[in-house]
Motif scaffolding. Structure first.
Motif: not given
Length: 392
Positions: A282-284, A246-249, A186-187, A254-255
């Motif tokens: 993209x990060x996930x 937190x909208x942070x790539x 989530x954001x 990390x998550x």
């Protein structure tokens, strides 16, 4: 196990366009140069003369220059008033509610009649909105709702529930079999839109979680509520506390790494991933793709960012929810001009911000995957084909 269903296009809540404003076209989607100025209260010249009518007409406050979306919006807003006699100034708050308030106070001092603000934090922005309202300034929340205050007059937005519904439905349409591991993300909990996106996704996913199509892989709070069709705000907050990016790539990476480390073999293989926007998607996606025990994944996105469109073409991201921000800017500036002309803007719905029902203008959203990316984003002029590789 998962069958990617291509070419789906979900069209929701068509927005009513009051004014056709010149200058909003795909040319504003060029390469973006990010700035890292320490002075986070940034002023943008709008090629207008404030003294020509005795003051500034429209003040615009955007959350940050560090994301391409908002830099592109800056140009769109300037273009939207380029053929008008009205004047505007655009300031960036760089993710700070204190800077946001300072920006609004600066614009008030310059005599604005309309404030358009996309808040960094919906609740914290109430102080800035109230400062404008106290001066008789009309406040328009842009893209993100200003919450817990009566000092907001209008809201220009996409149908945020529809965004989440589109993401959830895509995962459902792509699913085959049962017991498919579902990873939820989530954001930011400070962004009211993040709740709406998640609410929309949960509304369509929950029945498929309850019937065993999906198995929640990374949230004990969501698992405990898997039989609950309609979540309260607090219940959504408890889930989002475990899965927020937190909208942070980087935080998304990390998550995802943490979740993959703790997941057993039964929660790997062919999986589904609800990612809230393109940057985190993209990060996930990259993180899950690097795990040898992940056989395949379907992953959602939002915003039709250029980098994610390339990911979709390359098969690394499954879909994105396209929100044509050109239309949203036109809606916001059309509403501002209507107000400046002494008229009442047309609206298409309303949103409860915790203190009042805020009249809203809603724009449509469209699901884009590799089958319709050409028609929706290239043929429409939003992007140039030359900006991508691998297009047919």
């Amino acid at each position: 196990m998962l069958n990617m269903v291509k070419g789906s296009r979900l069209l929701f809540m068509t927005g009513l366009l009051s004014f056709v404003l010149a200058g909003c076209n795909g040319d504003t989607e060029g390469e973006v140069t990010e700035t890292t100025d320490e002075d986070t209260t940034e002023e943008v010249d709008s090629d207008t003369d404030e003294d020509s009518n005795g003051g500034l007409d429209v003040g615009i406050v955007l959350p940050t220059r560090d994301e391409p979306r908002w830099v592109q919006d800056e140009q769109r807003f300037m273009d939207a008033l380029s053929d008008s006699d009205y004047t505007t100034e655009i300031l960036f708050s760089q993710g700070s509610a204190a800077n946001e308030l300072q920006n609004v106070e600066t614009l008030i001092s310059k005599g604005i009649d309309v404030l358009i603000m996309s808040p960094h934090d919906g609740d914290a922005a109430g102080a800035a909105a109230q400062a404008a309202a106290d001066e008789g300034i009309t406040v328009i929340a842009y893209d993100r709702l200003i919450t817990s205050t009566e000092a907001v007059d209008y809201y220009v937005t996409f149908d945020s529930l529809a965004v989440g519904e589109a993401q959830g439905q895509y995962l459902i349409d792509s699913a085959e079999g049962s017991n498919i591991p579902l990873y939820l993300y989530a954001g930011a909990s400070s962004d009211n839109n993040a709740f709406l996106f998640f609410e929309g996704a949960w509304s369509v996913l929950q029945p498929k979680i309850a019937d065993g199509t999906f198995v929640i892989a990374n949230s004990s709070e969501a698992e405990a509520l898997s039989d609950t069709a309609e979540l309260t705000r607090d219940e959504m907050g408890s889930i989002m506390g475990q899965i927020t990016t937190n909208w942070d790539p980087n935080e998304a990476i990390n998550k995802a790494q943490t979740h993959l480390t703790s997941a057993g073999d039964d929660l790997k293989g062919d999986i589904a991933i609800l990612a809230p926007n393109d940057g985190t998607a993209r990060s996930i996606a990259d993180t899950f793709a690097s795990d040898n025990d992940i056989t395949s994944y379907i992953i959602t996105g939002q915003d039709a960012e250029k980098a994610s469109i390339q990911y979709i073409i390359d098969g690394k991201q499954s879909m994105t929810v396209f929100k044509d921000v050109r239309r949203l800017v036109e809606d916001a500036m059309g509403m501002a001009i209507t107000i400046l002309d002494g008229n009442t803007p047309e609206t298409t719905g309303s949103y409860d911000n915790g203190a009042k029902e805020v009249e809203a203008m809603q724009s449509e959203v469209i699901v884009v995957d590799e089958d319709n990316v050409q028609a929706e984003l290239i043929d429409s002029g939003y992007y140039e084909a030359s900006e991508f590789t691998g297009l047919d």
